[in-house]
Design a protein around this motif. Structure first.
Motif, PDB file in Angstrom:
ATOM      1  N   LEU A 271      66.428 -91.231   8.262  1.00 39.73           N
ATOM      2  CA  LEU A 271      65.853 -89.935   8.511  1.00 39.73           C
ATOM      3  C   LEU A 271      65.278 -89.400   7.586  1.00 39.73           C
ATOM      4  O   LEU A 271      64.972 -88.118   7.556  1.00 39.73           O
ATOM      5  CB  LEU A 271      67.407 -89.193   8.483  1.00 39.73           C
ATOM      6  N   ASN A 272      64.703 -90.066   6.551  1.00 36.25           N
ATOM      7  CA  ASN A 272      63.707 -89.651   5.087  1.00 36.25           C
ATOM      8  C   ASN A 272      64.683 -88.558   4.484  1.00 36.25           C
ATOM      9  O   ASN A 272      63.854 -87.543   4.058  1.00 36.25           O
ATOM     10  CB  ASN A 272      62.378 -89.317   5.712  1.00 36.25           C
ATOM     11  N   VAL A 273      65.807 -88.777   4.247  1.00 37.93           N
ATOM     12  CA  VAL A 273      66.506 -87.801   3.647  1.00 37.93           C
ATOM     13  C   VAL A 273      67.347 -88.976   2.431  1.00 37.93           C
ATOM     14  O   VAL A 273      67.432 -90.004   2.541  1.00 37.93           O
ATOM     15  CB  VAL A 273      67.542 -87.173   4.175  1.00 37.93           C
ATOM     16  N   GLY A 274      67.527 -87.930   1.261  1.00 39.19           N
ATOM     17  CA  GLY A 274      68.136 -88.984   0.251  1.00 39.19           C
ATOM     18  C   GLY A 274      68.602 -87.966  -1.019  1.00 39.19           C
ATOM     19  O   GLY A 274      68.627 -86.558  -0.874  1.00 39.19           O
ATOM     20  N   ASP A 275      69.095 -88.414  -2.117  1.00 38.16           N
ATOM     21  CA  ASP A 275      69.548 -87.472  -3.116  1.00 38.16           C
ATOM     22  C   ASP A 275      68.806 -87.751  -4.327  1.00 38.16           C
ATOM     23  O   ASP A 275      68.413 -88.979  -4.641  1.00 38.16           O
ATOM     24  CB  ASP A 275      70.946 -88.237  -3.498  1.00 38.16           C
ATOM     25  N   VAL A 276      68.796 -86.708  -5.042  1.00 37.19           N
ATOM     26  CA  VAL A 276      67.923 -86.789  -6.252  1.00 37.19           C
ATOM     27  C   VAL A 276      68.749 -86.214  -7.302  1.00 37.19           C
ATOM     28  O   VAL A 276      69.156 -85.231  -7.169  1.00 37.19           O
ATOM     29  CB  VAL A 276      66.599 -85.908  -6.245  1.00 37.19           C
ATOM     30  N   THR A 277      68.917 -87.118  -8.136  1.00 34.83           N
ATOM     31  CA  THR A 277      69.759 -86.718  -9.548  1.00 34.83           C
ATOM     32  C   THR A 277      68.904 -86.491 -10.603  1.00 34.83           C
ATOM     33  O   THR A 277      68.104 -87.183 -10.894  1.00 34.83           O
ATOM     34  CB  THR A 277      70.726 -88.091  -9.819  1.00 34.83           C
ATOM     35  N   ILE A 278      69.219 -85.316 -11.299  1.00 33.22           N
ATOM     36  CA  ILE A 278      68.467 -84.570 -12.533  1.00 33.22           C
ATOM     37  C   ILE A 278      69.513 -84.624 -13.630  1.00 33.22           C
ATOM     38  O   ILE A 278      70.797 -84.520 -13.527  1.00 33.22           O
ATOM     39  CB  ILE A 278      68.102 -83.306 -12.113  1.00 33.22           C
TER      40      ILE A 278
ATOM     41  N   SER B 285      70.031 -83.889 -17.504  1.00 38.50           N
ATOM     42  CA  SER B 285      69.210 -82.646 -18.324  1.00 38.50           C
ATOM     43  C   SER B 285      70.044 -82.672 -19.816  1.00 38.50           C
ATOM     44  O   SER B 285      71.156 -83.165 -19.862  1.00 38.50           O
ATOM     45  CB  SER B 285      69.222 -81.432 -17.852  1.00 38.50           C
ATOM     46  N   ASN B 286      69.615 -81.973 -20.588  1.00 38.23           N
ATOM     47  CA  ASN B 286      70.405 -81.502 -21.925  1.00 38.23           C
ATOM     48  C   ASN B 286      71.058 -80.212 -21.826  1.00 38.23           C
ATOM     49  O   ASN B 286      71.613 -79.707 -22.749  1.00 38.23           O
ATOM     50  CB  ASN B 286      69.319 -81.484 -23.194  1.00 38.23           C
ATOM     51  N   ASP B 287      71.081 -79.669 -20.290  1.00 40.31           N
ATOM     52  CA  ASP B 287      71.696 -78.541 -20.134  1.00 40.31           C
ATOM     53  C   ASP B 287      73.297 -78.718 -20.441  1.00 40.31           C
ATOM     54  O   ASP B 287      73.849 -79.249 -19.755  1.00 40.31           O
ATOM     55  CB  ASP B 287      71.355 -78.198 -18.890  1.00 40.31           C
ATOM     56  N   PRO B 288      73.935 -78.091 -21.331  1.00 35.93           N
ATOM     57  CA  PRO B 288      75.390 -78.147 -21.608  1.00 35.93           C
ATOM     58  C   PRO B 288      76.292 -77.975 -20.369  1.00 35.93           C
ATOM     59  O   PRO B 288      77.312 -78.606 -20.203  1.00 35.93           O
ATOM     60  CB  PRO B 288      75.554 -77.518 -22.620  1.00 35.93           C
ATOM     61  N   SER B 289      75.913 -76.975 -19.521  1.00 36.70           N
ATOM     62  CA  SER B 289      76.635 -76.500 -18.360  1.00 36.70           C
ATOM     63  C   SER B 289      76.357 -77.483 -17.319  1.00 36.70           C
ATOM     64  O   SER B 289      77.303 -77.593 -16.310  1.00 36.70           O
ATOM     65  CB  SER B 289      76.593 -74.970 -17.919  1.00 36.70           C
ATOM     66  N   ASN B 290      75.066 -78.119 -17.190  1.00 32.16           N
ATOM     67  CA  ASN B 290      75.028 -78.881 -15.953  1.00 32.16           C
ATOM     68  C   ASN B 290      74.118 -80.394 -16.465  1.00 32.16           C
ATOM     69  O   ASN B 290      73.092 -80.330 -16.497  1.00 32.16           O
ATOM     70  CB  ASN B 290      74.308 -78.284 -14.697  1.00 32.16           C
ATOM     71  N   PRO B 291      74.881 -81.191 -17.176  1.00 32.23           N
ATOM     72  CA  PRO B 291      74.257 -82.162 -17.604  1.00 32.23           C
ATOM     73  C   PRO B 291      73.642 -83.140 -16.551  1.00 32.23           C
ATOM     74  O   PRO B 291      72.667 -83.900 -16.760  1.00 32.23           O
ATOM     75  CB  PRO B 291      75.250 -82.880 -18.513  1.00 32.23           C
ATOM     76  N   GLU B 292      74.303 -83.108 -15.542  1.00 27.76           N
ATOM     77  CA  GLU B 292      73.835 -83.990 -14.426  1.00 27.76           C
ATOM     78  C   GLU B 292      73.974 -83.251 -13.239  1.00 27.76           C
ATOM     79  O   GLU B 292      75.038 -82.824 -12.683  1.00 27.76           O
ATOM     80  CB  GLU B 292      74.603 -85.375 -14.515  1.00 27.76           C
ATOM     81  N   TYR B 293      72.724 -83.050 -12.356  1.00 26.29           N
ATOM     82  CA  TYR B 293      73.206 -82.428 -10.955  1.00 26.29           C
ATOM     83  C   TYR B 293      72.348 -83.183  -9.955  1.00 26.29           C
ATOM     84  O   TYR B 293      71.334 -83.706 -10.329  1.00 26.29           O
ATOM     85  CB  TYR B 293      72.563 -80.896 -11.118  1.00 26.29           C
ATOM     86  N   THR B 294      72.942 -83.337  -8.756  1.00 26.08           N
ATOM     87  CA  THR B 294      72.502 -84.148  -7.827  1.00 26.08           C
ATOM     88  C   THR B 294      71.979 -83.015  -6.594  1.00 26.08           C
ATOM     89  O   THR B 294      72.821 -82.293  -6.120  1.00 26.08           O
ATOM     90  CB  THR B 294      73.534 -84.861  -7.336  1.00 26.08           C
ATOM     91  N   LEU B 295      70.787 -83.260  -6.124  1.00 28.41           N
ATOM     92  CA  LEU B 295      70.442 -82.501  -4.934  1.00 28.41           C
ATOM     93  C   LEU B 295      70.648 -83.446  -3.843  1.00 28.41           C
ATOM     94  O   LEU B 295      70.131 -84.399  -3.676  1.00 28.41           O
ATOM     95  CB  LEU B 295      68.933 -82.160  -5.188  1.00 28.41           C
ATOM     96  N   ASN B 296      71.426 -83.340  -2.912  1.00 25.76           N
ATOM     97  CA  ASN B 296      72.022 -84.063  -1.938  1.00 25.76           C
ATOM     98  C   ASN B 296      71.437 -83.910  -0.606  1.00 25.76           C
ATOM     99  O   ASN B 296      70.811 -82.844  -0.197  1.00 25.76           O
ATOM    100  CB  ASN B 296      73.634 -83.725  -1.571  1.00 25.76           C
ATOM    101  N   ASN B 297      70.894 -84.877   0.116  1.00 22.72           N
ATOM    102  CA  ASN B 297      70.410 -84.978   1.358  1.00 22.72           C
ATOM    103  C   ASN B 297      69.403 -84.296   1.586  1.00 22.72           C
ATOM    104  O   ASN B 297      69.249 -83.678   2.777  1.00 22.72           O
ATOM    105  CB  ASN B 297      71.605 -84.710   2.333  1.00 22.72           C
TER     106      ASN B 297
END
Length: 182
Positions: free
Chosen positions: A131-138, A140-152
């Motif tokens: 389907l040409n979709v996927g997850d991108v995980t970021i 970061s050094n951000d204390p509130s969001n050290p890791e965030y995933t952009l899903n699908n």
């Protein structure tokens, strides 16, 4: 995946769901039932087109905006997209930050400053690749969001590359250089 393959997938999933639920549809002739399933598949296409036209502004203009951006210019929207088959979440990448806007009636906005981004990864399983979709995980050094995933998201490798370029451009604009943390 072309239109007929999606229609076949919707048809097979429809009949599988009926079988799993134990519902017997004997009152509708098979040809008419198939017409209903085809109409359902066409509705899925219409909904996807509507979501894509409303929420996804594309990657090519965003890449051009990033490459041609004046370093002292104001914040510019580079990319906007939604998770595949979702209406409650929208992702926005600007020249300075990544925003995750969620909610239908209420609204919640989470942001990660691009200068804090350390790494990005892309994950796709076989079904997502078709389907040409996927997850991108970021990461970061951000204390509130050290890791965030952009899903699908659609075109995850292109979005990851766009995030990488935007991050490098923002760090350069602010005069920050790369330093490995040990």
């Amino acid at each position: 995946m072309n239109r007929q393959e999606v229609r076949n997938t919707v048809t097979s999933q429809f009949y599988q769901s009926l079988a799993d639920s134990g519902v017997a549809v004997d009152a509708i002739p098979q040809a008419q039932l198939q017409a209903v399933v085809n109409a359902l598949a066409d509705g899925v296409f219409a909904a996807l087109d509507g979501i894509e036209n409303e929420g996804d502004r594309g990657i090519a203009p965003a890449a051009a905006a990033l490459l041609n951006a004046d370093p002292a210019a104001e914040e510019v929207l580079l990319w906007s997209g939604r998770p595949f088959l979702s209406i409650g979440i929208r992702y926005e990448l600007t020249s300075q930050r990544l925003r995750v806007i969620s909610g239908l009636l209420g609204r919640s906005v989470e942001e990660v400053e691009l200068v804090r981004v350390r790494d990005t990864t892309v994950r796709q399983h076989v079904g997502e690749r078709t389907l040409n979709v996927g997850d991108v995980t970021i990461v970061s050094n951000d204390p509130s969001n050290p890791e965030y995933t952009l899903n699908n998201i659609t075109d995850p490798a292109d979005v990851r590359e766009l995030i990488r370029r935007a991050t490098m451009a923002e760090k350069q604009r602010r005069g920050l250089s790369y330093r490995e943390e040990m």
